[in-house]
Design a protein around this motif. Sequence first.
Motif, PDB file in Angstrom:
ATOM      1  N   ALA A 122       0.402   2.991   1.509  1.00 49.19           N
ATOM      2  CA  ALA A 122       0.406   2.350   0.189  1.00 49.19           C
ATOM      3  C   ALA A 122       1.840   2.059  -0.261  1.00 49.19           C
ATOM      4  CB  ALA A 122      -0.311   3.229  -0.832  1.00 49.19           C
ATOM      5  N   LEU A 123       2.737   2.987   0.016  1.00 50.68           N
ATOM      6  CA  LEU A 123       4.145   2.792  -0.375  1.00 50.68           C
ATOM      7  C   LEU A 123       4.786   1.604   0.329  1.00 50.68           C
ATOM      8  CD1 LEU A 123       5.283   6.493  -0.625  1.00 50.68           C
ATOM      9  CD2 LEU A 123       5.580   4.764  -2.419  1.00 50.68           C
ATOM     10  N   LYS A 124       4.277   1.218   1.485  1.00 48.48           N
ATOM     11  CA  LYS A 124       4.823   0.056   2.185  1.00 48.48           C
ATOM     12  C   LYS A 124       4.644  -1.237   1.387  1.00 48.48           C
ATOM     13  CE  LYS A 124       4.140   1.747   6.926  1.00 48.48           C
ATOM     14  NZ  LYS A 124       3.440   1.464   8.199  1.00 48.48           N
ATOM     15  N   PHE A 125       3.689  -1.256   0.469  1.00 52.05           N
ATOM     16  CA  PHE A 125       3.429  -2.440  -0.353  1.00 52.05           C
ATOM     17  C   PHE A 125       4.369  -2.527  -1.558  1.00 52.05           C
ATOM     18  CE2 PHE A 125      -0.592  -1.897   1.860  1.00 52.05           C
ATOM     19  CZ  PHE A 125      -0.959  -3.206   2.167  1.00 52.05           C
ATOM     20  N   LEU A 126       5.139  -1.495  -1.784  1.00 46.66           N
ATOM     21  CA  LEU A 126       5.993  -1.415  -2.964  1.00 46.66           C
ATOM     22  C   LEU A 126       7.309  -2.150  -2.721  1.00 46.66           C
ATOM     23  CD1 LEU A 126       5.939  -0.006  -5.754  1.00 46.66           C
ATOM     24  CD2 LEU A 126       7.018   1.946  -4.673  1.00 46.66           C
ATOM     25  N   PRO A 127       7.596  -3.190  -3.530  1.00 48.10           N
ATOM     26  CA  PRO A 127       8.900  -3.845  -3.386  1.00 48.10           C
ATOM     27  C   PRO A 127      10.036  -2.851  -3.621  1.00 48.10           C
ATOM     28  CG  PRO A 127       7.420  -5.180  -4.711  1.00 48.10           C
ATOM     29  CD  PRO A 127       6.749  -3.838  -4.511  1.00 48.10           C
ATOM     30  N   GLU A 128      11.190  -3.128  -3.048  1.00 46.93           N
ATOM     31  CA  GLU A 128      12.299  -2.178  -2.992  1.00 46.93           C
ATOM     32  C   GLU A 128      12.649  -1.523  -4.330  1.00 46.93           C
ATOM     33  OE1 GLU A 128      16.933  -2.148  -1.628  1.00 46.93           O
ATOM     34  OE2 GLU A 128      15.520  -3.411  -0.532  1.00 46.93           O
ATOM     35  N   ARG A 129      12.811  -2.244  -5.377  1.00 44.54           N
ATOM     36  CA  ARG A 129      13.229  -1.658  -6.654  1.00 44.54           C
ATOM     37  C   ARG A 129      12.105  -1.574  -7.688  1.00 44.54           C
ATOM     38  NH1 ARG A 129      18.398  -1.485  -5.253  1.00 44.54           N
ATOM     39  NH2 ARG A 129      19.616  -3.290  -4.705  1.00 44.54           N
ATOM     40  N   THR A 155       2.075   3.967  -9.311  1.00 45.52           N
ATOM     41  CA  THR A 155       3.502   3.857  -9.601  1.00 45.52           C
ATOM     42  C   THR A 155       4.294   4.487  -8.459  1.00 45.52           C
ATOM     43  OG1 THR A 155       3.633   5.980 -10.749  1.00 45.52           O
ATOM     44  CG2 THR A 155       3.045   4.030 -12.098  1.00 45.52           C
ATOM     45  N   ARG A 156       5.537   4.093  -8.354  1.00 41.88           N
ATOM     46  CA  ARG A 156       6.404   4.682  -7.325  1.00 41.88           C
ATOM     47  C   ARG A 156       6.458   6.199  -7.493  1.00 41.88           C
ATOM     48  NH1 ARG A 156      10.306   2.854  -4.026  1.00 41.88           N
ATOM     49  NH2 ARG A 156      10.402   0.823  -5.059  1.00 41.88           N
ATOM     50  N   ALA A 157       6.647   6.650  -8.729  1.00 47.38           N
ATOM     51  CA  ALA A 157       6.781   8.085  -8.974  1.00 47.38           C
ATOM     52  C   ALA A 157       5.534   8.850  -8.543  1.00 47.38           C
ATOM     53  CB  ALA A 157       7.076   8.344 -10.453  1.00 47.38           C
ATOM     54  N   LYS A 158       4.351   8.342  -8.873  1.00 45.10           N
ATOM     55  CA  LYS A 158       3.110   9.034  -8.529  1.00 45.10           C
ATOM     56  C   LYS A 158       2.873   9.016  -7.021  1.00 45.10           C
ATOM     57  CE  LYS A 158      -0.956  10.963  -9.068  1.00 45.10           C
ATOM     58  NZ  LYS A 158      -0.999  12.361  -8.677  1.00 45.10           N
TER      59      LYS A 158
END
Length: 181
Positions: A122-129, A155-158
Amino acid sequence: MPEGGRARSLVEAYVHLDLVASGGSAQASVTEAPDGWLVRAGGLEVLVPYEAEQAARQSGTTFGAGVSELLDAGQWVRIGATYASRALESGLFFTADPSPDPARFHTVVADWSFAADAVAEALKFLPERAGELPPEAFWTEMGRSARDAEPGRFTRAKLESDLAFYRQSLADFRRLHTEDT
């Protein structure tokens, strides 16, 4: 490309079929094709190119190198939560029964590993910033409904917190029970 899509590994193909095909991966058959394996179940087929499976093995990733084209971010988070739930339950039963059982130990380890690996997907879908997953990371009904039901889980944090918890739980289980098996 086959109707079911293109997978980055055999494991990803089986997970995808578990989510979308009648009978899931338990009903799957695998045949060799000129450019990869065809995994079929419930009227769907998924192509796993030979190079993709090789890249997954070389990179040490469970589900494959790169970003999934089959499963969206919401599905990966749900898969991670499902495996974590299984690991928690199996881990409790393992701890409650002091008799050594390597198969049960390995099941708990595999469940924690899959939970962590799914969240990493799932984190791979997150844009860098970015602080949260973008809407285009959710293209399935399952993924969109997961996001709509609990937007705070994406969210990134979660996601990073869940990943750290799953990895720590795996490490703790191994540390506490390696001598038991």
